[in-house]
Write a protein that holds these residues in place. Structure first.
Motif, PDB file in Angstrom:
ATOM      1  N   UNK A 104       0.726  -1.331   0.126  1.00  0.00           N
ATOM      2  CA  UNK A 104      -0.090   0.275  -0.576  1.00  0.00           C
ATOM      3  C   UNK A 104       1.128   1.399  -0.004  1.00  0.00           C
ATOM      4  N   UNK A 105       2.069   1.251   0.366  1.00  0.00           N
ATOM      5  CA  UNK A 105       3.061   2.766   0.187  1.00  0.00           C
ATOM      6  C   UNK A 105       3.508   2.550  -0.974  1.00  0.00           C
ATOM      7  N   UNK A 106       3.061   4.126  -1.104  1.00  0.00           N
ATOM      8  CA  UNK A 106       3.611   4.603  -2.400  1.00  0.00           C
ATOM      9  C   UNK A 106       4.976   4.992  -2.654  1.00  0.00           C
ATOM     10  N   UNK A 107       5.233   5.220  -4.002  1.00  0.00           N
ATOM     11  CA  UNK A 107       6.554   5.274  -4.151  1.00  0.00           C
ATOM     12  C   UNK A 107       7.679   6.105  -4.408  1.00  0.00           C
ATOM     13  N   UNK A 108       8.896   6.663  -4.008  1.00  0.00           N
ATOM     14  CA  UNK A 108       9.089   7.997  -4.012  1.00  0.00           C
ATOM     15  C   UNK A 108      10.865   7.721  -4.779  1.00  0.00           C
ATOM     16  N   UNK A 109      11.013   7.997  -5.011  1.00  0.00           N
ATOM     17  CA  UNK A 109      13.405   8.167  -5.804  1.00  0.00           C
ATOM     18  C   UNK A 109      14.127   8.676  -4.723  1.00  0.00           C
ATOM     19  N   UNK A 110      13.330   9.363  -3.199  1.00  0.00           N
ATOM     20  CA  UNK A 110      13.472   9.768  -2.583  1.00  0.00           C
ATOM     21  C   UNK A 110      12.997   9.315  -1.151  1.00  0.00           C
ATOM     22  N   UNK A 111      13.213   8.366  -0.901  1.00  0.00           N
ATOM     23  CA  UNK A 111      12.071   7.845   0.520  1.00  0.00           C
ATOM     24  C   UNK A 111      12.010   8.767   1.374  1.00  0.00           C
ATOM     25  N   UNK A 112      11.220   7.456   2.925  1.00  0.00           N
ATOM     26  CA  UNK A 112      11.289   8.081   3.910  1.00  0.00           C
ATOM     27  C   UNK A 112      11.715   7.114   4.369  1.00  0.00           C
ATOM     28  N   UNK A 146       8.313   4.688   0.068  1.00  0.00           N
ATOM     29  CA  UNK A 146       9.114   3.693  -0.131  1.00  0.00           C
ATOM     30  C   UNK A 146       9.347   3.666  -1.310  1.00  0.00           C
ATOM     31  N   UNK A 147      10.958   2.609  -1.945  1.00  0.00           N
ATOM     32  CA  UNK A 147      11.706   2.913  -2.901  1.00  0.00           C
ATOM     33  C   UNK A 147      11.315   1.841  -3.425  1.00  0.00           C
ATOM     34  N   UNK A 148      10.114   2.086  -4.559  1.00  0.00           N
ATOM     35  CA  UNK A 148      10.048   0.507  -5.780  1.00  0.00           C
ATOM     36  C   UNK A 148      11.638  -0.041  -6.161  1.00  0.00           C
ATOM     37  N   UNK A 149      12.494   0.757  -6.162  1.00  0.00           N
ATOM     38  CA  UNK A 149      13.971   0.204  -7.066  1.00  0.00           C
ATOM     39  C   UNK A 149      13.892   1.111  -7.104  1.00  0.00           C
ATOM     40  N   UNK A 150      14.051   2.317  -8.317  1.00  0.00           N
ATOM     41  CA  UNK A 150      14.632   3.217  -8.858  1.00  0.00           C
ATOM     42  C   UNK A 150      14.921   4.604  -8.136  1.00  0.00           C
ATOM     43  N   UNK A 151      16.027   4.356  -7.384  1.00  0.00           N
ATOM     44  CA  UNK A 151      16.475   5.310  -6.669  1.00  0.00           C
ATOM     45  C   UNK A 151      16.754   6.471  -6.860  1.00  0.00           C
ATOM     46  N   UNK A 152      16.693   7.973  -6.530  1.00  0.00           N
ATOM     47  CA  UNK A 152      17.353   9.006  -7.478  1.00  0.00           C
ATOM     48  C   UNK A 152      19.369   9.252  -7.085  1.00  0.00           C
TER      49      UNK A 152
END
Ligand SMILES: [Zn+2]
Ligand SMILES: [Zn+2]
Length: 296
Positions: free
Chosen positions: A46-54, A80-86
């Motif tokens: 359910x968590x959404x993605x961010x390229x700079x997660x917390x 959280x990050x689904x894989x592609x991180x900044x």
């Protein structure tokens, strides 16, 4: 909501990490994420993605744990990050990966910032002036960024210098794998010296050489030198991947192992000395060398 995942929770799979450990004699292990199996985590999905997660997600057996990697204010979305991180790839590559696997266009703050213009500051793979260590700037011919320095050099020359360095590091790694530790260290120290003469301090190759030196000294049982080099590698990893990155976690874990092993060796020698006061103390590592092959 930073990244709008349009996929159903059932398609949001996760990876199980595998701790790669060497022989039973290894005192220091490494761990990298390797795809072992696919699992369904309906709540975490359910968590959404961010390229700079917390947050960061870790797995122990079949249990997934979400930990905050920074302060999260009341009401702030947990991402959280689904894989592609900044810190690992540019905005175009991240968006392409997220679109092909999760079918959404990421518009998180780092993606929007990068889209508006390239990040400020020199690239981390940049070259520096061998005279004054200022940043070299330019395309085919690079000039020193310092106003008091007239040094200039062709990009081709720097690229071939980097290729030579990579080749030398490759030879040193072979020596390391074959247990020829002194030879590997001598070669790596030469590589470290060469790297400092034309690469920025946060260049990936600089960090890799420090990491290799840490591994070689750990294999010799010289924990102090190993820790010194690993701390240098850690600084490069922090700049390149961020202070709360998985990569940083791996490096800190290695450092903790080195400190722990160093402490255990010291205690063993003290016990030996107390039991046999005539024992020559010498260097802790030498006594340890034959029984340990470290993998950092
Ligand atoms: Zn993004
Ligand atoms: Zn210069």
């Amino acid at each position: 909501m930073e990244g709008k995942a349009r996929t159903s929770v059932l398609t949001h799979f996760s990876l199980f990490p595998l701790a790669l450990s060497g022989s039973e004699e290894n005192l220091i292990t490494d761990s990298r994420q390797v795809r072992l199996a696919t699992g369904l985590f309906p709540v975490i999905s359910l968590l959404n993605h961010s390229c700079s997660p917390n947050t960061s997600v870790s797995f122990i057996s079949t249990v997934a744990t979400v930990r905050a990697s920074q302060q999260i204010r009341k009401g702030q979305e947990i991402l959280h990050c689904y894989g592609p991180h900044k810190n690992r790839m540019g905005v175009a590559e991240r968006r392409q990966k997220l679109r092909s696997q999760y079918f959404f266009d990421c518009n998180c703050p780092p993606c929007e910032r990068e889209e508006q213009g390239p990040s400020q500051g020199p690239g981390r793979e940049a070259f520096c002036c061998h005279r004054c260590r200022a940043l070299l700037q330019g395309d085919d011919v690079l000039s020193c960024g310092s106003t008091s320095c007239t040094e200039s050099v062709s990009r081709d020359h720097l690229v071939s210098q980097l290729q030579d360095l990579q080749q030398q590091v490759g030879i040193a790694r072979k020596l390391l794998r074959n247990g020829e530790l002194e030879g590997a260290i001598q070669l790596l120290l030469g590589c470290q010296h060469d790297a400092e003469s034309f690469l920025l301090a946060e260049h990936g190759m600089v960090g890799e050489i420090e990491d290799d030196l840490a591994q070689a000294y750990a294999a010799l049982g010289d924990w102090e030198k190993s820790a010194t080099h690993l701390q240098k590698s850690l600084r490069v990893v922090e700049v390149r991947h961020g202070p709360s990155s998985v990569e940083m976690g791996h490096e800190l874990f290695k450092l903790a192992q080195i400190f722990f092993n160093g402490f255990v060796c010291q205690q063993l020698l003290i016990i030996c000395y107390v039991q046999s006061p005539g024992l020559e103390m010498g260097t802790p590592g030498r006594a340890h060398r034959s029984s340990s092959t470290m993998v950092l």
